[in-house]
Write a protein that holds these residues in place. Structure first.
Motif, short mmCIF file in Angstrom:
data_model
loop_
_atom_site.label_atom_id
_atom_site.label_comp_id
_atom_site.label_asym_id
_atom_site.label_seq_id
_atom_site.Cartn_x
_atom_site.Cartn_y
_atom_site.Cartn_z
N VAL A 23 0.84 -1.20 0.00
CA VAL A 23 0.00 0.00 0.00
C VAL A 23 0.87 1.25 0.00
N ARG A 24 1.90 1.27 0.85
CA ARG A 24 2.75 2.46 0.94
C ARG A 24 3.47 2.73 -0.38
N SER A 25 4.04 1.66 -0.99
CA SER A 25 4.79 1.84 -2.23
C SER A 25 3.86 2.27 -3.37
N GLN A 26 2.66 1.67 -3.43
CA GLN A 26 1.72 2.04 -4.48
C GLN A 26 1.22 3.47 -4.28
N LEU A 27 0.95 3.82 -3.03
CA LEU A 27 0.47 5.16 -2.73
C LEU A 27 1.51 6.20 -3.14
N GLN A 28 2.77 5.96 -2.81
CA GLN A 28 3.82 6.90 -3.17
C GLN A 28 3.95 7.00 -4.69
N ALA A 29 3.88 5.86 -5.38
CA ALA A 29 4.00 5.87 -6.84
C ALA A 29 2.87 6.68 -7.48
N LEU A 30 1.65 6.50 -6.98
CA LEU A 30 0.51 7.23 -7.54
C LEU A 30 0.60 8.72 -7.25
N LEU A 31 1.08 9.09 -6.07
CA LEU A 31 1.22 10.51 -5.75
C LEU A 31 2.32 11.15 -6.58
N GLU A 32 3.40 10.41 -6.83
CA GLU A 32 4.48 10.93 -7.68
C GLU A 32 3.98 11.16 -9.10
#
Length: 467
Positions: A23-32
């Motif tokens: 979740v954290r890695s996907q969330l960061q990727a989407l925000l980037e």
């Protein structure tokens, strides 16, 4: 691929840790990628506690953005799980009304815990903007001592009168369920709010609708007062397997409850504090890894300076026995072995005693029994270790008297270390100091100084005439 149509991986993690990382890695990727709709959709099925951990793992510039994606109700839940430093950062980032909407809807106990971590001027400003009811409730909790049951309780509970019927009580639960911290227990009070007893939800469900609550009330309830130490409240919940514990004021009136989730936080905090103390580190109730590095150094240097100064006594003992060391140089090689072993034995004894005191497994009134038991254990350990080290010392030094000096000294040192390691925590507990924080440096000093003194005295007696 279009940013707004980013497909989420279909990986199914096998553990909660893997899920949180995903979740954290996907969330960061989407925000980037500035894919805010995708990030918002990602968080919909995720538990609030996991969302909080994912936000904490983001770069600081993204944390506020991720938090704004949550609905108002979900934001309140997630905010309560965030680390205090992140909570404060979000307060600084948000507009005043955004903050008030979140803080005003928080559970009173969680709000009080947040205010404990914020600067006083920020707390004052927010308090003034809360609704009168929430301001009064929060001020009441903040008025209790920091480590008391009153400080960690919540006033959101369901109280009933014993002349009510089961049907009336169930209706009351339905009406108040959304504003109560817990619905699994009802607290029976008289006209003056004095606590009479408790009723579990299970008792209600299996009883006849027209029965009176007085027929199923459990009298002589277990409770704590607002001034009771929070560790004692945690022990009671653990002992009786409660989900919540009632809190009464000085006049025995019910004023709140402590829930098991808050107790788990207390247990974690107290255990962390004890572990830091055993290492001679003052935590001060703060998150160590988010504390300013200069503050960290200041807290750690205190005990190191104390140890540095007190260990000069070891040097003084060695200087007073320079003659025997000059005559038999091999003796010096075994000093680190002896004092390190003594320190390890002392640490073991102090650890089991301090833990026993913390969980009430041993009583201060039976201190001598515990000290005697640990000293005997130290003697048995000393016998086994001294036999082994005597053989090893003879192999290294090729001198039987040196080997015997090392073995005899090790036996005496392990007995001394076990005695000091078990006795000093009781002593400091008696005089009101923290046994975990105070024991480690004094045990180390006692074992080092007396251990070297024992070793060189024994060696002088055995080797003085032979040297």
């Amino acid at each position: 691929m279009n940013d707004n149509n980013t497909e989420l991986p279909s990986v199914q993690p096998t553990t909660r840790d893997a899920l949180r990382q995903l979740v954290r890695s996907q969330l960061q990727a989407l925000l980037e990628q500035n894919n805010l709709p995708g990030a918002k959709a990602l968080l919909v099925p995720v538990q609030p506690a996991d969302i909080a951990e994912a936000i904490e793992g983001l770069p600081q510039t993204m944390q506020a953005i991720a938090f704004r994606l949550l609905s108002k109700e979900e934001a309140i839940e997630v905010y309560e799980y965030l680390d205090s430093s992140i909570q404060y950062a979000l307060i600084e980032e948000f507009k005043r009304q955004d903050v008030l909407d979140i803080v005003d809807k928080m559970s009173p106990d969680d709000r009080a815990r947040l205010f404990d971590e914020l600067p006083a001027k920020v707390v004052k400003r927010i308090l003034e903007q809360l609704s009168p009811e929430e301001r009064q409730t929060t001020s009441l909790l903040l008025g209790y001592p920091p480590d008391s049951a009153g400080r960690m309780m919540t006033p959101e509970y369901i109280a009933v009168k014993e002349n009510m019927t089961i049907k009336n009580a169930l209706d009351r639960i339905r009406n108040l369920a959304n504003v109560s911290e817990i619905i699994y227990y009802l607290y029976v009070t008289d006209a003056y709010r004095h606590l009479i007893g408790t009723i579990s939800l299970r008792d209600l469900v299996v009883s006849e609708p027209e029965q009176r609550l007085s027929e199923i009330t459990r009298r002589e309830p277990v409770f704590v007062s607002t001034e009771t130490d929070r560790e004692e409240a945690a022990r009671l919940i653990q002992r009786y397997d409660f989900l919540a514990l009632p809190v009464v004021d000085s006049e025995q009136r019910l004023v709140g409850i402590i829930t098991v989730d808050d107790v788990m936080d207390v247990v974690e905090a107290e255990t962390t504090e004890d572990i830091y103390a055993l290492g001679g580190v003052e935590s001060g109730g703060e998150n160590y890894f988010q504390t300013n590095i200069f503050t960290v150094a200041r807290k750690r240097v205190v005990w190191l300076l104390i140890l540095l100064i007190t260990n000069t006594a070891t040097s003084a003992v060695i200087r007073s026995r320079e003659e025997i060391l000059e005559q038999v140089v091999a003796l010096a090689a075994f000093i680190p072995l002896l004092i390190d072993t003594g320190g390890n034995v002392g640490a073991q004894s102090s650890t089991v005693v301090i833990r026993g005191l913390n969980i009430n497994a041993i009583r201060v009134g039976k201190a001598w029994r515990t000290i005697g038991r640990e000293t005997i254990a130290g003697g048995l350990l000393g016998i086994m270790l001294s036999i082994a080290v005597t053989v090893w010392a003879y192999f290294l030094a090729g001198n039987l008297l040196v080997a015997i000096s090392v073995g005899v000294s090790l036996l005496a040192i392990t007995i001394l270390a076990s005695f000091a390691g078990s006795a000093l925590p009781f002593l400091f507990y008696r005089v009101g100091f923290d046994p975990a924080l105070m024991s480690a440096p004094f045990i180390t000093t006692a074992v080092d100084v007396l251990g070297v003194l024992i070793y060189l005295t024994v060696a002088q007696q055995l080797l003085g005439g032979a040297a």
